[in-house]
Design an enzyme around this catalytic site. Structure first.
Site, short mmCIF file in Angstrom:
data_model
loop_
_atom_site.label_atom_id
_atom_site.label_comp_id
_atom_site.label_asym_id
_atom_site.label_seq_id
_atom_site.Cartn_x
_atom_site.Cartn_y
_atom_site.Cartn_z
N ASP A 1 -0.84 2.53 -5.41
CA ASP A 1 -0.84 1.11 -5.71
C ASP A 1 -2.12 0.71 -6.44
OD1 ASP A 1 -1.93 1.72 -2.95
OD2 ASP A 1 -2.64 -0.34 -3.18
N ASN B 1 -9.40 3.06 -1.34
CA ASN B 1 -9.93 4.02 -0.38
C ASN B 1 -9.20 5.36 -0.37
OD1 ASN B 1 -12.06 2.42 0.49
ND2 ASN B 1 -10.76 1.32 1.92
N ASN C 1 -6.90 5.94 4.11
CA ASN C 1 -8.33 6.17 3.91
C ASN C 1 -8.75 7.63 4.07
OD1 ASN C 1 -8.32 3.44 3.59
ND2 ASN C 1 -9.54 3.00 5.39
N HIS D 1 0.82 -1.21 0.00
CA HIS D 1 0.00 0.00 0.00
C HIS D 1 0.86 1.27 0.00
CE1 HIS D 1 -4.20 0.65 -0.18
NE2 HIS D 1 -4.49 0.80 1.09
#
Length: 173
Positions: A94, A115, A69, A24
């Site tokens: 990513d 997100n 997020n 991530h």
């Protein structure tokens, strides 16, 4: 791009050493590639930022510190403060739908369930340049793992080599 305005290059990831080599955080890895190693990052607007002139243009680099997020909180604040138009925003992130090390670009579009992108879209709108770096999907490898756990997993040495090669190919202009 508006020539008289700064360019904002945002790498998506999660803050903290525990996330440093995770899938991530490939956006953080990419942005750090473009910033000189001993640069003075500033803390502002819930992000680490670095700015320099490249070919006569002010380019700002940002690593949101809000966790993935909520990336839009930092991106929106930076854009409003520095009056950066949406077309001057580049987000590097990513993408599980691309094989490890593949790079694709697009302007606008949906979030594909990412997100961090959802948060940025909600904060500033969707029509910005996106550079997507493939991290692979566990289903393609036959690995029975939740995708949320997959993105927080670490790259193998071979995958890291492919990621570094992909990052070196990215052109910001």
């Amino acid at each position: 791009m508006q020539e008289n305005k700064p360019i904002l290059v945002v790498g998506l990831g999660n803050p903290g050493d525990q996330y440093a080599r995770t899938r991530h955080n490939v956006g953080f890895m990419a942005v750090r590639h473009f910033v000189p190693e001993n640069s003075g990052w500033r803390r502002e607007h819930n992000a680490l930022t670095y700015s320099e002139n490249i070919n006569g243009r002010r380019v700002m680099f940002a690593l949101p510190q809000t966790f993935m997020n909520n990336s839009g909180v930092a991106v929106g604040a930076i854009m409003r403060f520095y009056k950066i138009p949406l077309e001057n925003l580049i987000v590097i992130h990513d993408d599980m739908d691309l094989k490890v090390g593949n790079v694709r670009e697009k302007i606008g579009g949906g979030s594909a369930g990412h997100n961090g992108i959802k948060s940025i879209d909600a904060a500033v709108g969707p029509d910005y340049r996106r550079i997507r770096i493939g991290i692979g999907h566990p289903r393609d490898l036959g690995i029975p793992i939740n995708p949320a756990d997959w993105v927080l997993g670490r790259f193998s040495d071979d995958e890291m080599t492919r990621i570094n090669s992909a990052i070196e190919q990215i052109k910001l202009s």
